[in-house]
Scaffold this active site. Structure first.
Site: not given
Lengths: 441, 234
Positions: A180, A417-418, A420
């Site tokens: 991805f 994935e983003g 914290h």
């Protein structure tokens, strides 16, 4: 017992059948004495509820029989087939491509997709699967998340029927591996300013894509890549690129100290000609990649707690076995406090993940819910892993005890994935109505 | 788990399929995949939880299940004799050609059910099988015995019990676990099969093995021999 696999299963099964065997097998004198002392008669009253540190809020009782079977079957596979490989895979930074095919055979890739050779099971089952695989290693779970949520999901949600038929069954079987491509060297938390461009050439009916993506799990060995690029109308769209296309290269990123059992690289595109039929037509704008990321983040929320559980259980066992100053380390208050904190966070985290999974299955979930739990699970798991490492003392830095590997891995899991902090901003915006991603407004 | 004077309390202890029976189910499913047999029926005797075990067998590939319900005191005293009577009755009712089960259960280690079932049915038996080959209307069974391996050929219908090296049971795949939900499990009681499950054995007591005691050091060989004689070892 001669045959390794069946013998291992027998031992594991007898441990499942009779918990009294467990202390004996692991040689903890204290637990054994306790069992021998409990010589009480059975009573006709309803059985007393005892606290089980392994499952403090009875998650088991909240799962359907099918979910329990799925989890148990996959847990056996992970413990028997993945655990033996991980030590060396991590030490020598070797990616076992075979595990993708093995997981494909078990039907756990793209498990929530209906049709196309996929199982079509619940999101709760997906979460349970992620937890079991990450209990072994976050790198393995990353590979599974990428394949299921970041490659199969966009093709299923945004692709044409022809694309689904062409790619999904082979991805489900693990025959082909995907990756991805969203993050770029200069644009991580800020994907909307991506520099990868897609120019449409009407005479050839193709898109010419140029740019660079980095930190891409699987890319060096992937067969296909779902790449997000900015089109001439400034809208981001998704394209399926295939290995062999001219101008496409996927160099490996060296020197990683995290997720070493999975291979990570870049996607370099120098005017790659992508046919029109490889465009994912049913989405435009960042909603596309974010839809995929939310799908993956949900799995990560469960998964990180699996890693935390491993660290907690391992630290517990170690401190019960290790004697210093004449007593097991576990006799000490500092150790018990740490374990109490671990138990609490893991238990609460799992309950929240179950609640979220049920909401997603009922189509009643919002993205911020997923952000909240991804952030919580990853942050708490990293902390638990670090504490556990500390409890093991010097042995805690040896990969044979596995905890240090989880510590290293969870650094990446907390970030990808983003990060914290980014998820905190997503929640902050939802709480206050004021965005704090950019300055000036 | 608690152990009291006349038995073991199993409340709240998680149960799973006997590992040798798992191997038996795997062999049956393999035979069906080779198209050598038509249908695999998974049978279990016990309380409500036995259905979970049957469903595991269905998830591995069995076609349907039969749950023979035995509960309470009857279940506590259920032993190989009663189970074999149930199996024999079912084998006749279902017109089975092959009854395959694990060589022994790992909770009681009796190693009797297969043999008793064959005797009740007056069928040949191939026990401790490490290899099973269907050859027409006969079965070739390679048995693990003390001296090595023994190969026998028996007529069908027959009873076979599975030993460790017969195969490696598959992991139930996700799609198969989900398909298992739709497969049927028939319910019945031993009385429906005309079987009386009253116990023929009485358990006098159950106790844990004695705690391991510390050893004793002796100074000379003479001391050692004297000690061994004292305790009746030699």
């Amino acid at each position: 017992m001669a045959l390794r696999n069946a013998a291992f299963r027998l031992l594991a099964n007898s441990q499942k059948c009779a918990t009294a065997l467990t202390p004996r097998a692991q040689g903890t004198v204290s637990a054994q004495h306790k069992d021998a002392e409990e010589v009480s008669k059975p009573s006709s009253k309803p059985s007393k509820v005892t606290f089980d540190w392994r499952d403090a809020l009875n998650l088991e009782g909240q799962l359907t029989e099918e979910e329990v079977m799925i989890r148990d079957s996959f847990r056996d596979y992970c413990q028997e087939k993945l655990m033996p490989r991980i030590l060396m895979a991590n030490r020598h930074e070797h990616f076992h491509r075979e595990i993708v095919s093995e997981m494909g055979e078990l039907g756990v890739l793209g498990p929530t997709i209906k049709g196309y050779g996929c199982a079509g099971t619940s999101y709760v089952a997906y979460g349970l699967i992620a937890r079991e695989v990450e209990r072994v290693d976050s790198g393995y779970r990353s590979v599974m998340s990428v394949q299921s949520s970041l490659v199969m999901h966009p093709i299923n949600a945004y692709g044409t029927e022809a694309q689904k038929e062409k790619y999904l069954p082979r991805l489900a079987r693990g025959e082909i591996l995907g990756c991805f491509g969203l993050t770029e060297p200069n644009h991580g938390s800020d994907p909307s300013s991506m520099e990868t461009k897609a120019k449409y050439n009407s005479s050839s009916g193709t898109f010419s894509i140029s740019g660079a993506k980095t930190w891409i799990t699987n890319s060096p060995v992937a067969d296909i890549a779902v790449v997000w690029a900015k089109c001439e109308d400034s809208k981001v769209r998704g394209f399926i690129l295939e290995r062999g296309m001219k101008g496409l290269s996927t160099p490996k990123i060296e020197g990683k100290f995290s997720l070493r059992a999975s291979v990570t690289g870049m996607i370099l595109m120098d005017e790659v000609e992508v046919p029109q039929e490889n465009l994912l037509p049913n989405v435009s704008g960042l909603a596309g990649p974010f839809g995929c990321l939310n799908n993956a983040r949900y799995g990560i929320a469960w998964g990180a707690l699996g890693a935390a559980e491993f660290c907690f259980h391992a630290a517990r066992q170690y401190t019960l076995d290790r004697i210093q100053f004449g007593v097991p380390l576990a006799r000490n208050q500092l150790m018990q406090k740490k374990m109490a904190d671990m138990l609490t966070e893991i238990t609460i985290g799992l309950q929240s993940c179950l609640a979220l999974g049920r909401l997603i299955d009922e189509k009643k979930a919002a993205p911020e819910m997923i952000s909240m739990l991804k952030r919580n699970s990853c942050g708490k798991a990293l902390d638990i892993a670090r504490q556990a490492r500390d409890m093991l003392g010097g042995n805690g830095i040896a990969d044979e005890y596995h905890i240090i590997r989880h510590v290293m891995n969870l650094e990446a899991v907390n970030t990808y994935e983003g990060t914290h902090d980014i998820h905190a901003l997503i929640l902050g915006r939802a709480i206050t109505g004021l965005q704090s991603f950019t300055v000036g407004k | 788990m608690q152990i009291y004077k006349s038995g073991v309390v199993t409340d709240g202890v998680k149960h799973s399929m006997n590992p040798f029976c798992e191997i038996a189910v795997e062999e049956a499913v393999k035979l069906k995949e080779k198209k050598l047999i038509k249908e695999v029926v998974a049978v279990s005797c016990g309380p409500q939880q036995a259905q979970e075990t049957i469903r595991t067998a269905l998830a591995m590939g069995a076609d349907r299940g039969i749950h023979v319900e035995v509960t309470g005191k009857d279940y506590e005293h259920l032993g190989p004799l009663q189970v074999s009577k149930i199996f024999a009755a079912l084998a006749k009712k279902e017109e089975a050609q092959l009854v395959i089960l694990g060589k022994q259960a790992i909770d009681d280690d009796c190693n009797q059910t297969g043999q008793m079932t064959a005797a009740l049915l007056d069928w040949p038996q191939g026990t401790f099988a490490s290899e099973v080959t269907l050859e027409g209307d006969k079965i070739k069974v390679v048995r693990e015995i003390d001296g090595g391996l023994e190969t026998i050929k028996i007529n069908t219908p027959a009873v076979v019990t599975a030993d460790l090296r017969l195969n490696t049971p598959r992991y139930a795949t996700l799609p198969n676990i989900m398909k298992a939900k739709k497969k049927k499990i028939a319910n019945m009681k031993p009385a429906d099969l005309g079987v009386d499950v009253a116990p023929r054995l009485e358990v006098l007591k159950v106790e844990e093995p004695p705690q391991r005691e510390a050893g004793v050091k002796v100074e000379t060989v003479e001391d050692l021999v004297a000690r061994l004689k004292d305790t009746g070892r030699i």
